[in-house]
Design a protein around this motif. Structure first.
Motif, mmCIF file in Angstrom:
data_model
loop_
_atom_site.group_PDB
_atom_site.id
_atom_site.type_symbol
_atom_site.label_atom_id
_atom_site.label_comp_id
_atom_site.label_asym_id
_atom_site.label_seq_id
_atom_site.Cartn_x
_atom_site.Cartn_y
_atom_site.Cartn_z
ATOM 1 N N LYS A 55 -9.758 32.915 24.530
ATOM 2 C CA LYS A 55 -10.256 31.951 25.514
ATOM 3 C C LYS A 55 -9.518 30.653 25.252
ATOM 4 O O LYS A 55 -9.688 30.035 24.204
ATOM 5 N N GLU A 83 -5.963 30.273 35.684
ATOM 6 C CA GLU A 83 -5.976 31.732 35.641
ATOM 7 C C GLU A 83 -4.647 32.305 36.135
ATOM 8 O O GLU A 83 -4.117 33.268 35.564
ATOM 9 N N LYS A 115 -9.448 25.565 37.560
ATOM 10 C CA LYS A 115 -9.625 26.822 36.823
ATOM 11 C C LYS A 115 -8.807 27.946 37.479
ATOM 12 O O LYS A 115 -8.182 28.765 36.784
ATOM 13 N N ARG A 125 -2.091 31.688 33.411
ATOM 14 C CA ARG A 125 -2.331 32.550 32.253
ATOM 15 C C ARG A 125 -1.741 33.944 32.490
ATOM 16 O O ARG A 125 -1.058 34.500 31.621
ATOM 17 N N ARG A 173 -7.211 38.383 25.050
ATOM 18 C CA ARG A 173 -8.566 38.204 24.529
ATOM 19 C C ARG A 173 -8.917 36.752 24.251
ATOM 20 O O ARG A 173 -10.087 36.384 24.202
ATOM 21 N N ARG A 184 -12.130 25.260 22.892
ATOM 22 C CA ARG A 184 -12.022 26.005 24.148
ATOM 23 C C ARG A 184 -13.339 26.636 24.552
ATOM 24 O O ARG A 184 -13.474 27.127 25.663
ATOM 25 N N LYS A 185 -14.300 26.681 23.632
ATOM 26 C CA LYS A 185 -15.577 27.330 23.923
ATOM 27 C C LYS A 185 -16.682 26.606 23.165
ATOM 28 O O LYS A 185 -16.431 25.575 22.536
ATOM 29 N N GLU A 242 -9.345 27.846 27.348
ATOM 30 C CA GLU A 242 -9.763 26.661 28.099
ATOM 31 C C GLU A 242 -11.283 26.663 28.233
ATOM 32 O O GLU A 242 -11.931 27.666 27.981
ATOM 33 N N GLY A 243 -11.809 25.474 28.598
ATOM 34 C CA GLY A 243 -13.239 25.351 28.867
ATOM 35 C C GLY A 243 -13.462 24.522 30.118
ATOM 36 O O GLY A 243 -14.340 23.649 30.168
#
Length: 214
Positions: free
Chosen positions: A95, A73, A69, A76, A93, A22-23, A97-98
């Motif tokens: 993350k 959001e 994206k 989420r 806190r 994801r990051k 997704e990327g």
């Protein structure tokens, strides 16, 4: 064709080191031949009745990614209240997704009408074509890891967002949106395991011999 011991060990290494990334994506483009190998791996997944129901939409445009994206959001935020209160702060806190960071997005779909209404192996369990497409994603995931490319599956997004952003016809099922790219590193463990969200189950508790047992 016999698999050598070295090849066997390489396969298990890829399986055990696969991560949902994801990051840590970097901007280095993925060469076309590497993308081609990953897609071919997906295309060689097992499929019910050999119907090969998958399609792959490659997404590199930043404007399209931005639309996706925004959909993520919104989903989420919608999801937060479904978790117990003691989990909500951790969830916020994470993350998960990327979409913008990964150089490449791939939306994997399933055409449930491909090759006609009657398919060998789907007469009793019609959902087998969906499972076949998930097998294609798993093949891609392992192939990406073998290429030292991170792959993350974004599941926190409504289908209608992807359908509109990518002009996907109504009769096509959306299975997953994947983020792919080279990464700074691969974690030793899955992130949610490292964060203490959940532990890996003991496989000995999941194996039943002969019939289901408690």
């Amino acid at each position: 064709m016999k698999v050598s011991e070295v090849e066997r060990e390489a396969l298990y290494k890829v399986i055990f080191s696969r991560r949902d990334v994801r990051k840590d994506f970097i901007s280095t483009p993925i060469p076309d031949d590497v993308i081609g190998r990953i897609l071919q791996a997906g295309h060689h997944a097992p499929s019910v009745g050999f119907m090969q129901p998958w399609d792959f939409i490659l997404v590199t445009d930043d404007e399209t990614k931005s639309t996706i994206k925004k959909g993520y959001e919104a989903a989420r935020l919608e999801s937060i209240n479904q978790f117990a209160e003691d989990k909500q702060a951790d969830y916020k806190r994470f993350k998960l997704e990327g979409i913008m960071e990964a150089p490449l997005g791939i939306c994997v779909t399933c055409d449930r009408e491909r090759n006609g209404p009657v398919v060998i192996g789907r007469t009793i369990k019609p959902e087998m074509d969906l499972y076949s497409t998930v097998c294609a994603i798993q093949n891609m995931w392992l192939a990406a890891r073998a290429e030292n490319i991170g792959l993350g599956w974004v599941s926190i997004i409504h289908d209608d967002v992807l359908r509109e952003a990518l002009a996907i016809p109504e009769h096509i099922d959306i299975i997953g949106y994947l983020c792919l790219g080279y990464v700074e590193k691969f974690n030793d463990k899955p992130e949610l395991e490292e964060f203490g969200w959940l532990a890996r189950e003991d496989i000995n508790h999941l194996i039943h011999r002969g019939k289901w047992s408690k």
